[in-house]
Design a protein around this motif. Structure first.
Motif, PDB file in Angstrom:
ATOM      1  N   VAL A 755       0.715  -1.090   0.287  1.00  0.00           N
ATOM      2  CA  VAL A 755       0.114   0.187  -0.114  1.00  0.00           C
ATOM      3  C   VAL A 755       0.972   1.215   0.255  1.00  0.00           C
ATOM      4  O   VAL A 755       2.003   1.500   0.846  1.00  0.00           O
ATOM      5  CB  VAL A 755      -0.830   0.062   1.350  1.00  0.00           C
ATOM      6  CG1 VAL A 755      -1.881   1.481   1.369  1.00  0.00           C
ATOM      7  CG2 VAL A 755      -1.845  -1.539   1.392  1.00  0.00           C
ATOM      8  N   ARG A 756       0.702   2.004  -1.304  1.00  0.00           N
ATOM      9  CA  ARG A 756       1.631   3.421  -1.204  1.00  0.00           C
ATOM     10  C   ARG A 756       0.776   4.996  -1.478  1.00  0.00           C
ATOM     11  O   ARG A 756      -0.654   4.614  -1.145  1.00  0.00           O
ATOM     12  CB  ARG A 756       2.689   3.035  -2.436  1.00  0.00           C
ATOM     13  CG  ARG A 756       3.510   2.230  -2.508  1.00  0.00           C
ATOM     14  CD  ARG A 756       3.679   1.599  -3.661  1.00  0.00           C
ATOM     15  NE  ARG A 756       5.155   1.109  -4.343  1.00  0.00           N
ATOM     16  CZ  ARG A 756       4.763   0.101  -4.406  1.00  0.00           C
ATOM     17  NH1 ARG A 756       3.182  -0.723  -4.449  1.00  0.00           N
ATOM     18  NH2 ARG A 756       5.195  -0.796  -4.508  1.00  0.00           N
ATOM     19  N   ALA A 757       0.577   5.982  -0.798  1.00  0.00           N
ATOM     20  CA  ALA A 757       0.722   6.951  -1.031  1.00  0.00           C
ATOM     21  C   ALA A 757       0.980   8.359  -1.916  1.00  0.00           C
ATOM     22  O   ALA A 757       2.265   7.874  -1.780  1.00  0.00           O
ATOM     23  CB  ALA A 757       0.544   7.313   0.397  1.00  0.00           C
ATOM     24  N   GLY A 758       0.769   8.479  -2.489  1.00  0.00           N
ATOM     25  CA  GLY A 758       1.826   9.431  -3.641  1.00  0.00           C
ATOM     26  C   GLY A 758       0.838  10.405  -3.850  1.00  0.00           C
ATOM     27  O   GLY A 758      -0.980  10.226  -4.394  1.00  0.00           O
ATOM     28  N   LEU A 759       1.031  11.145  -5.121  1.00  0.00           N
ATOM     29  CA  LEU A 759       0.122  12.398  -5.416  1.00  0.00           C
ATOM     30  C   LEU A 759       0.875  11.995  -7.037  1.00  0.00           C
ATOM     31  O   LEU A 759       1.909  11.623  -7.604  1.00  0.00           O
ATOM     32  CB  LEU A 759       0.452  13.925  -5.453  1.00  0.00           C
ATOM     33  CG  LEU A 759      -0.075  14.752  -4.088  1.00  0.00           C
ATOM     34  CD1 LEU A 759       1.019  16.465  -3.619  1.00  0.00           C
ATOM     35  CD2 LEU A 759      -1.136  14.708  -4.480  1.00  0.00           C
ATOM     36  N   PRO A 779       9.923  10.426  -6.238  1.00  0.00           N
ATOM     37  CA  PRO A 779       9.135  10.491  -7.354  1.00  0.00           C
ATOM     38  C   PRO A 779       8.954   8.239  -7.230  1.00  0.00           C
ATOM     39  O   PRO A 779      10.343   7.974  -7.118  1.00  0.00           O
ATOM     40  CB  PRO A 779       9.506  10.976  -8.820  1.00  0.00           C
ATOM     41  CG  PRO A 779      10.823  11.081  -8.325  1.00  0.00           C
ATOM     42  CD  PRO A 779      11.292  11.514  -7.229  1.00  0.00           C
ATOM     43  N   PHE A 780       7.750   7.865  -7.920  1.00  0.00           N
ATOM     44  CA  PHE A 780       7.629   6.782  -8.402  1.00  0.00           C
ATOM     45  C   PHE A 780       6.301   5.970  -9.291  1.00  0.00           C
ATOM     46  O   PHE A 780       6.236   7.600  -9.731  1.00  0.00           O
ATOM     47  CB  PHE A 780       7.410   5.578  -6.648  1.00  0.00           C
ATOM     48  CG  PHE A 780       6.113   5.472  -5.886  1.00  0.00           C
ATOM     49  CD1 PHE A 780       4.907   5.406  -7.238  1.00  0.00           C
ATOM     50  CD2 PHE A 780       5.915   6.601  -5.023  1.00  0.00           C
ATOM     51  CE1 PHE A 780       3.436   5.199  -6.136  1.00  0.00           C
ATOM     52  CE2 PHE A 780       4.781   6.597  -4.720  1.00  0.00           C
ATOM     53  CZ  PHE A 780       3.737   6.495  -4.774  1.00  0.00           C
ATOM     54  N   VAL A 781       6.702   5.602  -9.576  1.00  0.00           N
ATOM     55  CA  VAL A 781       6.061   4.949 -10.547  1.00  0.00           C
ATOM     56  C   VAL A 781       5.366   3.204 -11.002  1.00  0.00           C
ATOM     57  O   VAL A 781       6.416   2.321 -10.476  1.00  0.00           O
ATOM     58  CB  VAL A 781       7.355   4.787 -12.437  1.00  0.00           C
ATOM     59  CG1 VAL A 781       6.131   4.619 -14.040  1.00  0.00           C
ATOM     60  CG2 VAL A 781       7.044   6.328 -12.651  1.00  0.00           C
ATOM     61  N   LEU A 782       3.740   3.575 -10.605  1.00  0.00           N
ATOM     62  CA  LEU A 782       3.492   2.065 -10.838  1.00  0.00           C
ATOM     63  C   LEU A 782       2.801   1.474 -12.542  1.00  0.00           C
ATOM     64  O   LEU A 782       2.895   2.855 -13.018  1.00  0.00           O
ATOM     65  CB  LEU A 782       2.491   2.141  -9.599  1.00  0.00           C
ATOM     66  CG  LEU A 782       2.648   2.515  -8.534  1.00  0.00           C
ATOM     67  CD1 LEU A 782       1.282   2.378  -7.311  1.00  0.00           C
ATOM     68  CD2 LEU A 782       3.849   1.826  -8.081  1.00  0.00           C
ATOM     69  N   LEU A 783       2.933   0.337 -12.675  1.00  0.00           N
ATOM     70  CA  LEU A 783       2.078   0.081 -14.064  1.00  0.00           C
ATOM     71  C   LEU A 783       0.658  -0.157 -13.340  1.00  0.00           C
ATOM     72  O   LEU A 783       0.108  -0.328 -12.400  1.00  0.00           O
ATOM     73  CB  LEU A 783       2.681  -1.692 -13.900  1.00  0.00           C
ATOM     74  CG  LEU A 783       3.982  -1.482 -14.453  1.00  0.00           C
ATOM     75  CD1 LEU A 783       3.711  -3.413 -15.021  1.00  0.00           C
ATOM     76  CD2 LEU A 783       3.630  -1.223 -15.883  1.00  0.00           C
ATOM     77  N   LEU A 784      -0.394   0.526 -14.427  1.00  0.00           N
ATOM     78  CA  LEU A 784      -1.437   0.701 -13.948  1.00  0.00           C
ATOM     79  C   LEU A 784      -2.487  -0.493 -13.469  1.00  0.00           C
ATOM     80  O   LEU A 784      -2.921  -0.371 -13.184  1.00  0.00           O
ATOM     81  CB  LEU A 784      -2.073   1.708 -15.456  1.00  0.00           C
ATOM     82  CG  LEU A 784      -1.633   2.578 -15.944  1.00  0.00           C
ATOM     83  CD1 LEU A 784      -2.312   3.159 -16.751  1.00  0.00           C
ATOM     84  CD2 LEU A 784      -2.186   3.787 -14.896  1.00  0.00           C
ATOM     85  N   GLU A 785      -2.055  -1.516 -14.064  1.00  0.00           N
ATOM     86  CA  GLU A 785      -2.776  -2.795 -14.456  1.00  0.00           C
ATOM     87  C   GLU A 785      -2.261  -3.223 -13.080  1.00  0.00           C
ATOM     88  O   GLU A 785      -2.963  -4.228 -12.573  1.00  0.00           O
ATOM     89  CB  GLU A 785      -2.071  -3.766 -15.458  1.00  0.00           C
ATOM     90  CG  GLU A 785      -0.425  -4.136 -15.726  1.00  0.00           C
ATOM     91  CD  GLU A 785      -0.232  -5.135 -16.431  1.00  0.00           C
ATOM     92  OE1 GLU A 785       0.970  -5.468 -16.852  1.00  0.00           O
ATOM     93  OE2 GLU A 785      -0.808  -5.141 -17.963  1.00  0.00           O
ATOM     94  N   SER A 786      -1.423  -2.923 -12.582  1.00  0.00           N
ATOM     95  CA  SER A 786      -0.961  -3.758 -11.052  1.00  0.00           C
ATOM     96  C   SER A 786      -1.820  -2.610  -9.786  1.00  0.00           C
ATOM     97  O   SER A 786      -1.254  -3.413  -8.371  1.00  0.00           O
ATOM     98  CB  SER A 786       0.649  -3.135 -10.448  1.00  0.00           C
ATOM     99  OG  SER A 786       0.959  -2.230 -10.666  1.00  0.00           O
ATOM    100  N   ILE A 787      -2.616  -1.703 -10.077  1.00  0.00           N
ATOM    101  CA  ILE A 787      -3.235  -0.956  -9.012  1.00  0.00           C
ATOM    102  C   ILE A 787      -4.377  -1.494  -9.451  1.00  0.00           C
ATOM    103  O   ILE A 787      -5.290  -1.410 -10.225  1.00  0.00           O
ATOM    104  CB  ILE A 787      -2.961   0.811  -9.308  1.00  0.00           C
ATOM    105  CG1 ILE A 787      -2.122   0.775  -9.315  1.00  0.00           C
ATOM    106  CG2 ILE A 787      -4.249   1.048  -8.054  1.00  0.00           C
ATOM    107  CD1 ILE A 787      -1.879   2.551  -9.845  1.00  0.00           C
ATOM    108  N   GLU A 788      -4.376  -2.236  -7.972  1.00  0.00           N
ATOM    109  CA  GLU A 788      -6.282  -3.179  -7.684  1.00  0.00           C
ATOM    110  C   GLU A 788      -7.496  -2.190  -6.956  1.00  0.00           C
ATOM    111  O   GLU A 788      -8.083  -2.155  -7.319  1.00  0.00           O
ATOM    112  CB  GLU A 788      -5.678  -4.069  -6.677  1.00  0.00           C
ATOM    113  CG  GLU A 788      -4.661  -5.455  -7.186  1.00  0.00           C
ATOM    114  CD  GLU A 788      -4.993  -6.234  -6.589  1.00  0.00           C
ATOM    115  OE1 GLU A 788      -5.712  -6.339  -5.400  1.00  0.00           O
ATOM    116  OE2 GLU A 788      -4.702  -7.613  -7.187  1.00  0.00           O
ATOM    117  N   VAL A 789      -6.674  -0.931  -5.955  1.00  0.00           N
ATOM    118  CA  VAL A 789      -7.737  -0.257  -5.550  1.00  0.00           C
ATOM    119  C   VAL A 789      -6.274   0.895  -4.948  1.00  0.00           C
ATOM    120  O   VAL A 789      -5.548   1.358  -5.001  1.00  0.00           O
ATOM    121  CB  VAL A 789      -8.339  -0.330  -4.052  1.00  0.00           C
ATOM    122  CG1 VAL A 789      -8.818   0.491  -3.887  1.00  0.00           C
ATOM    123  CG2 VAL A 789      -8.739  -2.129  -3.904  1.00  0.00           C
TER     124      VAL A 789
END
Length: 822
Positions: A755-759, A779-789
């Motif tokens: 679980v992460r938090a960010g703008l 900064p950090f980057v997440l794959l869109l398909e990896s975000i479940e919620v």
């Protein structure tokens, strides 16, 4: 999964949706509603706009021309499908083509006399069936767009009827291409490069009028039950979030495509940052495509964040504000587009399904309906009527009062501007630049400019007015004039714009705007490609020893950290030969640098007893800023009874991880007591060091001050001019009490169990990932398909309990730093 959900609950501070696993049905997060799929492919594919006709039947645009792949097997044109539930079982069982032969069809709205209003990229027209065979046989074109631009969904769209014989629609940024928008009566608007606009036209195609400007793409609009016009639109590449705005007559919402896609050019605004521009109601999720009043709130769909959002309105002057609530959350295969309220009181919406822009043969239609609930359990459906402030604004539009132009409320000021635009003779009689308040003079310039653009008056006719505005004592008025000159490429006034750099005091915002305008005007004159990059102007400005030292300091602060002019050797030259202002700026840059070479230069300044005391203290701060251990030099300096000695003592304490001395402090909510405690004057110079010390308040982790810092939170350089001392203190002690739309953080649960938090900083160019800035400013980057919620956090990204990490003296010093200049 249970452990991850528990962590998510804790991070979201009690605001927790059910975890959505990819492939599952979208989850409804409000118990007062239930969701049902009522149609899907192959019966309905790639649906966009929808509306209910006068008989309560659904009409849906089925897109087939939005980037069709070479092997696409669907129809060759877009079509409007008529959908019915003939047997009453809640499922659509009749699909009929009402109209076809369309290209880049976007929006639908039902109007009086059985007309269906349609927007394609290049036309606004209406259709109806006159012989009862459920196929349109009559057509009338209200407006057409002539432009070389061909991108499907940044042309015309976003239809809304007001029930008073008017149709509102949007024109996207059109990638900056020139255009002519022509009404059925021949009324024509020409433009290009200015970003998106909102227009109004009569239902017979007469009276085409521009209502507002400064959008990226106002793709969705609605008129609420009280007659207010709202719009949602996408965001530039680097300036999230997308916006929900209340559209005001003659309003400017700040975005100009001509200055680049990023949205960060000094002549662009996104939330009312520049004089004469208006703020948003709230930030939305990524790629909102529609907005509708329903069940006592405004509802939108976030195509990019896979959810249906609700915004309950709260009054803010003559406008409104709100906070995003997620009502339906889906996975990456949930892409809501347009909404319509059905005869049964349910909310119907289309679902593109797939993240792919090219048409793909998928699609769904959903119905969100109210559940049976106990009396009093349902959300209130009453729609807010006109507030006292709104009624006052309405009066200003017919009886403009120049005194109201000095109001703190931007929408009341805007109403006066609109009133002046409507009364050209009154506007001509006003000596606008002689008005006493800068906001009055800005409002006058807004009205003159809007009227001139409506009448298509050559901008050069206003040269004398702009010359006078450039000499105004207010930096805000001068900035307004600079925007007008740059927006219209008035190259002949370049000399007057550059002359501002030789004139009196200048704010950082005006300094950047002037340089941005010079870059724009020079490239307009030369015919070179325009890229909005003005670093070379900063470099030349810094090197010019004839320039005012204060302005050279501004240039120095704005140069990127990797630029050669801010390397340690170059800063050392400024220390040896510069003015006192430049020497101070050079030391501060060295103090904030991570270059190991800086330490020797800082140590030399720290021990120089003949140097300015504040400069020495900044040098000591730089020596101790990243120290894990208390060096011998710091310990030696800490024995001094001086500003440098006090700063060294703080560095020694932090390096040794010693706790603060105990002080009696009120609870964060006891604002009055805090104001009393902090009433004594502080030291702004020491406040600068508190701001940039990540081990104390950590302000620098999220904010900028005078060009340095982070972009997580708002720039605090001139915060003292925007906030009262009480409101400023509350924002430090109670950061979650009010979070501006631009800075609402997301709580993110990903498929790796974290679980992460960010703008959000927007989606990457390939559309597969999303960029964020975390609570630590990194900064950090997440794959869109990896975000479940994903869930908007009720807590500010700014840490709670900052007062525990700061002494009372630290807080006084910060207060002094932020205080407006006399």
């Amino acid at each position: 999964m249970c452990v991850r959900l528990a962590v998510f609950v804790a991070v979201a501070a009690g605001v927790c949706p059910a975890v959505v696993v990819q492939g599952e049905e979208p989850q409804v997060l409000d118990k007062h509603f239930r969701l049902q799929q009522v149609a899907a492919a192959p019966d309905l594919v790639t649906p966009i706009g929808l509306t209910f006709d006068g008989r309560g039947r659904l009409l849906v645009i089925e897109s087939h021309t939005h980037f069709p792949p070479k092997d696409y097997q669907g129809p060759k044109s877009d079509r409007i499908r008529l959908l019915e539930d003939k047997n009453g079982d809640g499922q659509i069982d009749r699909f009929h083509t009402f109209h076809e032969g369309l290209t880049a069809a976007m929006s639908l709205r039902a109007g009086p006399d059985n007309w269906i209003y349609v927007a394609t990229r290049s036309r606004i027209f209406r259709l109806r069936d006159t012989d009862g065979d459920d196929t349109a046989d009559e057509e009338f074109v209200l407006a057409r767009l002539e432009t070389p631009g061909q991108y499907p969904h940044n042309g015309l769209g976003g239809l809304a009827l007001d029930g008073q014989g008017n149709l509102y629609f949007g024109l996207g940024e059109n990638l900056g291409a020139d255009y002519s928008l022509i009404g059925a009566d021949g009324t024509t608007y020409r433009g290009g490069g200015e970003g998106g606009n909102v227009y109004r036209i009569g239902l017979d195609g007469t009276g085409l009028t521009r209502i507002a400007t400064g959008f990226w793409n106002p793709f969705g609009m609605c008129v609420d039950p009280a007659g207010r016009l709202f719009a949602v639109g996408n965001d530039p590449d680097s300036q999230p979030p997308c916006r929900l705005v209340q559209v005001a007559m003659a309003g400017d919402y700040g975005f100009q495509f001509r200055y680049g896609r990023s949205g960060r050019h000094p002549l662009q605004a996104w939330n009312g940052e520049l004089p004469g521009t208006l703020p948003m109601v709230a930030g939305t999720g990524e790629a909102p495509s529609a907005v509708i009043p329903y069940a006592g709130a405004l509802w939108t769909g976030s195509w990019g964040d896979h959810r249906v959002e609700r915004f309950r309105l709260a009054p803010r002057g003559a406008s409104w504000t709100s906070t995003l609530e997620t009502v339906v959350q889906g996975d990456e295969n949930f892409r809501p587009v347009d909404f319509a309220e059905g005869p049964d009181g349910s909310l119907y919406f289309t679902d593109w399904v797939d993240r792919s822009y090219p048409v793909h043969g998928k699609g769904r239609l959903w119905r969100l309906s109210k559940t049976e609930a106990k009396p009093g359990a349902e959300p209130a459906d009453a729609w807010p009527g006109k507030t006292k402030a709104e009624l006052q604004a309405a009066k200003m539009m017919s009886e403009p009062d120049m005194a109201a132009l000095a109001s703190d409320d931007p929408f009341l000021r805007q109403a006066v501007v609109a009133g002046l635009v409507r009364q050209p003779k009154l506007l001509q009689q006003i000596e606008g630049l002689a008005l006493p308040d800068p906001r009055q003079r800005i409002g006058y310039l807004q009205a003159v400019r809007w009227q001139a653009e409506e009448q298509q008056t050559p901008p050069a006719k206003f040269t004398s007015l702009l010359q006078k505005a450039l000499q105004d004592p207010s930096a805000e008025v001068r900035l307004m004039a600079v925007r007008w000159i740059a927006d219209h490429s008035l190259v002949a006034m370049r000399g007057e714009v550059e002359g501002l750099l030789k004139a009196g005091p200048m704010t950082p915002a005006l300094f950047q705007a002037v340089l941005g305008a010079l870059e724009w005007l020079d490239e307009a004159k030369s015919g070179l490609p325009r890229n909005g990059e003005y670093t070379h102007y900063l470099e030349k400005f810094l090197a010019d020893e004839k320039r005012a030292p204060a302005l050279r300091v501004m240039a120095l602060r704005l140069l990127p950290a990797e630029h050669a002019a801010v390397s340690v050797p170059e800063l050392k030259k400024l220390l040896d030969n510069g003015s006192p202002e430049l020497r101070r700026a050079a030391v501060r840059l060295l103090a904030l640098s991570d270059d190991p070479q800086r330490m020797a230069v800082l140590a030399e300044q720290a021990v120089d007893a003949s140097a300015d005391e504040a400069l020495r203290a900044d040098a000591v701060f730089g020596l101790g800023r990243t120290a894990d251990t208390a060096s011998e030099l710091l310990q030696q300096l800490a024995r001094e009874d001086s500003a440098a000695g006090r700063e060294a003592a703080i560095a020694v304490r932090l390096a040794r991880r010693e706790p603060l001395q105990a002080e009696t402090k009120p609870a964060p909510e006891e604002t009055d007591r805090w104001l009393e405690l902090l009433a004594d004057p502080g030291d702004a110079e020491a406040g600068w060091r508190v701001f940039f010390d990540s081990r104390r308040g950590g302000c620098v982790n999220c904010h900028r001050y005078q060009g340095q810092g982070s972009d997580v939170g708002p720039d605090l350089t001139e915060v003292g001019k925007r906030l009262t001392p009480q409101r400023l203190l509350e924002s430090i002690l109670q950061p979650s009490r009010e979070v501006a739309p631009l800075f609402v953080p997301w709580v993110l649960a990903t498929d790796d169990g974290k679980v992460r938090a960010g703008l959000s900083q927007g989606v990457t160019a390939d559309g597969k990932s999303e960029r964020f800035i975390g609570v630590d400013g990194k900064p950090f980057v997440l794959l869109l398909e990896s975000i479940e919620v994903r869930k908007p956090s009720p807590l500010s990204i700014m840490p709670q309990g900052l007062e525990k990490a700061l002494t009372l003296e630290d807080l006084r010093n910060l207060k002094a730093l932020f205080a407006p200049a006399p």
